[in-house]
Design a protein around this motif. Structure first.
Motif, PDB file in Angstrom:
ATOM      1  N   LYS A  27       0.841  -1.205   0.000  1.00  0.00           N
ATOM      2  CA  LYS A  27       0.000   0.000   0.000  1.00  0.00           C
ATOM      3  C   LYS A  27       0.865   1.240   0.000  1.00  0.00           C
ATOM      4  O   LYS A  27       0.489   2.291  -0.478  1.00  0.00           O
ATOM      5  N   ARG A  28       2.054   1.094   0.603  1.00  0.00           N
ATOM      6  CA  ARG A  28       2.924   2.256   0.737  1.00  0.00           C
ATOM      7  C   ARG A  28       4.379   1.795   0.603  1.00  0.00           C
ATOM      8  O   ARG A  28       4.758   0.753   1.131  1.00  0.00           O
ATOM      9  N   TYR A  29       5.170   2.557  -0.135  1.00  0.00           N
ATOM     10  CA  TYR A  29       6.592   2.232  -0.285  1.00  0.00           C
ATOM     11  C   TYR A  29       7.457   3.308   0.355  1.00  0.00           C
ATOM     12  O   TYR A  29       7.243   4.503   0.138  1.00  0.00           O
ATOM     13  N   GLU A  30       8.427   2.840   1.148  1.00  0.00           N
ATOM     14  CA  GLU A  30       9.383   3.763   1.765  1.00  0.00           C
ATOM     15  C   GLU A  30      10.599   3.880   0.832  1.00  0.00           C
ATOM     16  O   GLU A  30      10.636   3.317  -0.253  1.00  0.00           O
ATOM     17  N   LEU A  31      11.611   4.581   1.321  1.00  0.00           N
ATOM     18  CA  LEU A  31      12.847   4.719   0.548  1.00  0.00           C
ATOM     19  C   LEU A  31      13.746   3.526   0.841  1.00  0.00           C
ATOM     20  O   LEU A  31      13.777   3.018   1.970  1.00  0.00           O
ATOM     21  N   PHE A  32      14.494   3.081  -0.166  1.00  0.00           N
ATOM     22  CA  PHE A  32      15.403   1.939   0.024  1.00  0.00           C
ATOM     23  C   PHE A  32      16.824   2.488   0.173  1.00  0.00           C
ATOM     24  O   PHE A  32      17.482   2.826  -0.809  1.00  0.00           O
ATOM     25  N   ILE A  33      17.249   2.625   1.429  1.00  0.00           N
ATOM     26  CA  ILE A  33      18.558   3.224   1.703  1.00  0.00           C
ATOM     27  C   ILE A  33      19.349   2.303   2.623  1.00  0.00           C
ATOM     28  O   ILE A  33      18.824   1.831   3.642  1.00  0.00           O
ATOM     29  N   ASN A  34      20.587   2.033   2.244  1.00  0.00           N
ATOM     30  CA  ASN A  34      21.474   1.184   3.043  1.00  0.00           C
ATOM     31  C   ASN A  34      20.852  -0.184   3.353  1.00  0.00           C
ATOM     32  O   ASN A  34      20.947  -0.692   4.458  1.00  0.00           O
ATOM     33  N   TRP A  37      14.321  -0.280   4.410  1.00  0.00           N
ATOM     34  CA  TRP A  37      13.211   0.563   3.955  1.00  0.00           C
ATOM     35  C   TRP A  37      12.992   1.628   5.020  1.00  0.00           C
ATOM     36  O   TRP A  37      12.587   1.316   6.130  1.00  0.00           O
ATOM     37  N   VAL A  38      13.287   2.856   4.671  1.00  0.00           N
ATOM     38  CA  VAL A  38      13.199   3.912   5.677  1.00  0.00           C
ATOM     39  C   VAL A  38      12.181   4.971   5.270  1.00  0.00           C
ATOM     40  O   VAL A  38      11.960   5.229   4.081  1.00  0.00           O
ATOM     41  N   ASP A  67      17.273  12.920   2.696  1.00  0.00           N
ATOM     42  CA  ASP A  67      17.230  11.493   2.334  1.00  0.00           C
ATOM     43  C   ASP A  67      18.314  11.175   1.302  1.00  0.00           C
ATOM     44  O   ASP A  67      18.964  10.129   1.376  1.00  0.00           O
ATOM     45  N   ILE A  68      18.490  12.090   0.352  1.00  0.00           N
ATOM     46  CA  ILE A  68      19.537  11.894  -0.651  1.00  0.00           C
ATOM     47  C   ILE A  68      20.901  11.830   0.039  1.00  0.00           C
ATOM     48  O   ILE A  68      21.740  10.981  -0.267  1.00  0.00           O
ATOM     49  N   VAL A 217      23.220  -0.468  -3.670  1.00  0.00           N
ATOM     50  CA  VAL A 217      22.189   0.184  -4.479  1.00  0.00           C
ATOM     51  C   VAL A 217      21.161   0.806  -3.543  1.00  0.00           C
ATOM     52  O   VAL A 217      20.623   0.134  -2.662  1.00  0.00           O
ATOM     53  N   ASN A 218      20.933   2.109  -3.710  1.00  0.00           N
ATOM     54  CA  ASN A 218      19.919   2.817  -2.930  1.00  0.00           C
ATOM     55  C   ASN A 218      18.915   3.411  -3.889  1.00  0.00           C
ATOM     56  O   ASN A 218      19.297   3.960  -4.935  1.00  0.00           O
ATOM     57  N   ILE A 219      17.634   3.304  -3.529  1.00  0.00           N
ATOM     58  CA  ILE A 219      16.617   3.842  -4.426  1.00  0.00           C
ATOM     59  C   ILE A 219      15.790   4.872  -3.678  1.00  0.00           C
ATOM     60  O   ILE A 219      15.134   4.559  -2.677  1.00  0.00           O
ATOM     61  N   VAL A 220      15.878   6.104  -4.147  1.00  0.00           N
ATOM     62  CA  VAL A 220      15.196   7.212  -3.484  1.00  0.00           C
ATOM     63  C   VAL A 220      14.169   7.782  -4.447  1.00  0.00           C
ATOM     64  O   VAL A 220      14.520   8.365  -5.478  1.00  0.00           O
ATOM     65  N   THR A 221      12.895   7.593  -4.103  1.00  0.00           N
ATOM     66  CA  THR A 221      11.816   8.061  -4.979  1.00  0.00           C
ATOM     67  C   THR A 221      11.502   9.520  -4.697  1.00  0.00           C
ATOM     68  O   THR A 221      11.799  10.037  -3.614  1.00  0.00           O
ATOM     69  N   GLY A 222      10.894  10.173  -5.651  1.00  0.00           N
ATOM     70  CA  GLY A 222      10.508  11.566  -5.448  1.00  0.00           C
ATOM     71  C   GLY A 222      10.306  12.290  -6.751  1.00  0.00           C
ATOM     72  O   GLY A 222      10.212  11.665  -7.807  1.00  0.00           O
ATOM     73  N   TYR A 223      10.247  13.609  -6.664  1.00  0.00           N
ATOM     74  CA  TYR A 223      10.011  14.461  -7.827  1.00  0.00           C
ATOM     75  C   TYR A 223      11.316  15.086  -8.308  1.00  0.00           C
ATOM     76  O   TYR A 223      12.409  14.654  -7.912  1.00  0.00           O
ATOM     77  N   GLY A 224      11.193  16.123  -9.082  1.00  0.00           N
ATOM     78  CA  GLY A 224      12.353  16.833  -9.619  1.00  0.00           C
ATOM     79  C   GLY A 224      13.280  17.341  -8.531  1.00  0.00           C
ATOM     80  O   GLY A 224      14.511  17.342  -8.691  1.00  0.00           O
ATOM     81  N   ASP A 225      12.704  17.799  -7.407  1.00  0.00           N
ATOM     82  CA  ASP A 225      13.550  18.328  -6.337  1.00  0.00           C
ATOM     83  C   ASP A 225      14.458  17.234  -5.771  1.00  0.00           C
ATOM     84  O   ASP A 225      15.607  17.495  -5.385  1.00  0.00           O
TER      85      ASP A 225
END
Lengths: 486, 306
Positions: A27-34, A37-38, A67-68, A217-225
């Motif tokens: 239902k909801r995805y967090e960021l994949f860092i290190n 899921w954070v 987050d980046i 591999v880290n995956i950080v979702t988001g917009y242009g910013d």
């Protein structure tokens, strides 16, 4: 009517929907860092929708600068402590493992890609997902052979690669970026497009399952910013971007004066050129595959058609006829040829260009087809009576819109084809081998297809000239983008 | 006069478009990914049955065998309701009369091969006699073979004239022209031969005799369908298509129907314009219909092999 003589009335295909009950979407995805899921530090989430019915599929974390920074730090740590000191053959094993896991989950990945991006299940099943797997398989093979990839030159990995990918081939672009980066010994922070983050997040789950060391591999979702934060982060060694030429220019400006390496794969307005000796019926298929593949959301789409004058009438009438037999509709239906436009935004852009084309006096043709009531759809569109100076023949529309021009001589068509700020791809259709080589030499495009169009292979480099970007992806050339020569 | 005709045949041949084999293979693969299910599948299977030319072309054919096949043509599987009959039976000229009387009061047609089938290695006078005999015996349709040797030698006018002469000998019988594509070697040749046959007066063009491999591949059938399409666009006249040899499963038959639908349109999806030349196809289709209706496959022992 006797039973022997009964006529079978109009035979239509029954809907044949690919099942969705085997897929797992949170239902909801967090960021994949290190490797974990954070939650995003902003606490913000955005929705990703199915463009074919406008229903919300899932909520996605909106990563910000903080987050980046976390992701880049994790990637740096993983680079110095684990990935760059690991024997290359061991790195290869991880990449192979990711490839195999993707292969095992191919069906699920294909369905999710179709749900999130609106592309037809036929394409995501037969093209996107298999190609994405093959990129991992291909680059896994290079990992322990880097010393032989560039004869007489020594290479070293770069460090942390920041990668920003577009919405037209979400999983495939992630594979194009991640696989060579890992094989060359780099670690990765990847930012998927905001309208199509799901398969990259599924890939994160696969990477997690593969046991790849945390932070590689880290995956950080988001917009242009989110992407801007990645581009501007001081500890990133390389930026790889695929997307619009406008954003590409902004990125290049931002990187000026830094030591970051950059590769850009940007827009295109590629010429598809039909000579009078071409196998006409197959060329018509090639035109269709060139522009209507993935609803025209293809940077190398053959969006400018040049037909030799003496066969123009024939080609255009066959093209119109053929468009009538394309099925437009639910992308999950296995019989659908033309799926949904990726987003409302993009549909509006396309419609604006179509209106512009009419205003410019070009003649439009669309086959009669019923558009689904919900969702974003655009019928395949042809424009004849188009000039080099028409805006619709100059600017990238990124939709199922083809402009058609005629030409008389070979010099004329080369001039016209090259008369564009872009230089990504071109197609040449002729029976004459010598003409193919002549055209390939003179056309200013990164990829030139002869008697085919939109063919991709992991072993073959892809990239453009001029405002279509620089750097190559795929093949040994794609590896060069992720190493430094010492 | 003759010289003018020759020239126009040369023009006809040089106007045949070239064919790119790789492109054809790609397009054909797309037809095979169409997913045909449920009612649409049942409709296709029955349509397929209704398009079959049930065939026996053996040296060892006997009147008894032909009579039994004719019975099967009318009674495919009486256990299943609402089945159509096949379109025709296809036999050698010597069996036409037997087939004709076995099929009396039915709408199943009798097709006869002729012109020194399958090789066609005989003079025109013999081929004409062969054809006239079959027509006089009552054949509704004539399946002739072209002279492949002459075609490959570039004697297109000979091939054209021969087809035209046979057509004249057919009278009211419909003429199917067998190109024997397995001997023509390239798709370019298939296209040329198709155009030649169509312009010389063929009512149908047909891929193969069934005696040479490869026979009715989808690539070949596709190339021939394009020739039919171009002719229709130019003249408004419909030409029939008959792939023969090698189509033995319902699945392959459905792929062919998809191809006809998408290249030529629904108008061609009747046995007036499309046929399958096959002997074992009928039983596989029957088995699939039975499976659709009952949910389980039945042993092949329950389907008659006439």
């Amino acid at each position: 009517m006797t039973k022997e003589n009964r006529q079978v009335d109009s035979w239509e295909y029954a809907p044949s929907l690919e099942s969705t009950n085997h897929i797992h979407i949170k239902k909801r995805y967090e960021l994949f860092i290190n490797g974990e899921w954070v939650k995003p530090s902003s606490g913000k989430y955005f929705e990703t929708i199915n463009p074919a019915n406008e229903e919300v599929i899932s909520e996605i974390a909106h990563g910000n600068e903080e987050d980046i920074d976390r992701a880049v730090k994790a990637a740096r740590k993983a680079y110095t402590e684990v990935w760059s000191v690991m024997p290359a053959a061991e790195r290869a094993k991880y990449i192979y493992r990711i490839a195999r896991l993707m292969h095992e989950q191919a069906r699920e990945l294909a369905v999710i890609e179709t749900l999130d991006a609106g592309k037809t299940i036929r394409e995501s099943r037969d093209i996107d997902v298999p190609l994405a797997c093959n990129h991992f398989f291909y680059y896994a093979g290079w990992a322990d052979k880097l010393a032989y990839a560039f004869p007489n030159r020594k290479v070293e990995s770069l460090g942390v690669a920041g990668q920003i990918i577009p919405w037209n081939f979400p999983l495939l672009m992630a594979a194009w970026k991640i696989a060579p980066a890992l094989a060359a010994g780099n670690t990765v922070v990847l930012k998927p497009a905001e309208t199509t983050p799901l398969t990259a997040l599924k890939l994160a789950e696969i990477i997690e399952a593969s046991g790849l060391p945390p932070g590689v591999v880290n995956i950080v979702t988001g917009y242009g910013d989110t992407g801007a934060a990645l581009v501007n982060h001081l500890d990133v060694d390389k930026i790889a971007f695929t997307g619009s030429t406008n954003v590409g220019k902004i990125i290049q400006k931002a990187l000026a004066g830094t030591s970051k390496k950059l590769t850009l794969e940007l827009g295109g307005k590629s010429a598809n050129i039909i000579f009078d000796d071409a196998p006409i019926d197959q060329a018509v298929e090639g035109i269709i595959n060139g522009i209507f593949f993935n609803q025209g959301h293809v940077c190398c789409a053959g969006s400018r058609l040049f037909v030799q004058e003496n066969v123009a009438e024939k080609v255009i009438s066959k093209l119109k006829e053929r468009l009538k037999s394309l099925y437009l509709g639910d992308p999950l239906d296995k019989n659908t040829d033309v799926g949904a436009i990726n987003s409302k935004n993009q549909l509006e852009t396309i419609e604006r260009y179509i209106q512009l084309g009419k205003n410019e006096g070009a003649e439009m043709y669309q086959p009669a087809c019923v558009l689904p009531k919900k969702g974003f759809f655009c019928p395949p569109t042809l424009f004849t009576n188009v000039a080099q100076s028409s805006v619709i023949a100059q600017e990238e529309i990124f939709g199922p819109v083809l402009t058609i021009q005629t030409f008389r001589t070979i010099d004329e068509v080369i001039q016209k084809a090259n008369n564009s700020p872009y230089g990504l791809a071109a197609g040449v259709w002729t029976e004459k081998g010598a003409r193919i080589f002549n055209m390939a030499n003179q056309l200013n495009a990164g990829v030139i297809w002869a008697n085919t169009y939109n063919k991709f292979d992991p072993t073959s480099p892809f990239g453009g000239y001029k405002e279509s970007g620089f750097g190559r992806e795929g093949g040994v050339h794609g590896l060069a983008a992720y190493v430094k020569f010492i | 006069m003759k010289k003018e005709l020759q020239q126009s045949i040369e023009e006809l041949i040089s106007a045949s478009p070239t064919i790119d084999k790789v492109g054809v293979e790609e397009r054909v693969a797309r037809f095979q990914t169409r997913s045909i299910k449920g009612d649409s599948k049942l409709q296709a299977l029955k349509m397929g049955l209704n398009m079959i030319d049930l065939t026996t072309l053996e040296g060892k054919d006997t009147p008894g065998k032909v009579q039994q096949m004719c019975y099967k043509a009318m009674h495919l599987h009486d256990e299943l309701a609402n089945l159509p009959t096949v379109a025709a039976v296809c036999v050698y000229p010597s069996m036409v009369k037997i087939a004709k009387s076995a099929l009396v009061n039915s709408s199943v047609k009798v097709a006869s091969v002729s012109t020194a089938f399958p090789s066609g290695q005989a003079p025109l006078s013999v081929k004409l006699a062969d054809t006239t005999f079959a027509v006089n015996e009552g054949a509704d349709e004539i399946d002739m073979v072209i002279s492949r040797g002459k075609f490959l030698a570039g004697e297109y006018d000979y091939v054209f004239d021969e087809i035209a002469a046979i057509k004249a000998a057919c009278g009211n019988a419909r003429l199917k022209v067998i190109l024997e594509t397995g001997e023509l070697l390239t798709l370019d040749n298939v296209r040329k031969a198709s155009d030649l046959a169509i312009y010389a007066g063929a009512d149908f063009i047909k891929t193969s005799t069934g005696k040479i491999q490869p026979a009715a591949t989808m690539q070949v059938t596709f190339t021939m369908l394009l020739a039919i399409k171009d002719y229709f666009d130019k003249t408004g006249k419909m030409i029939g298509m008959k792939p023969a040899g090698g189509i033995s499963t319902a699945k392959l038959a459905i792929h062919n129907l998809v191809m006809v639908k998408e290249v030529l349109g629904n108008e061609w999806l009747t046995n007036q314009w499309f046929r399958f030349g096959a002997s074992s196809l009928a039983n596989d289709i029957l088995m699939q219909i039975r499976k659709l209706e009952t949910g389980v496959y039945q042993s092949s022992d329950y389907f008659s092999i006439d």
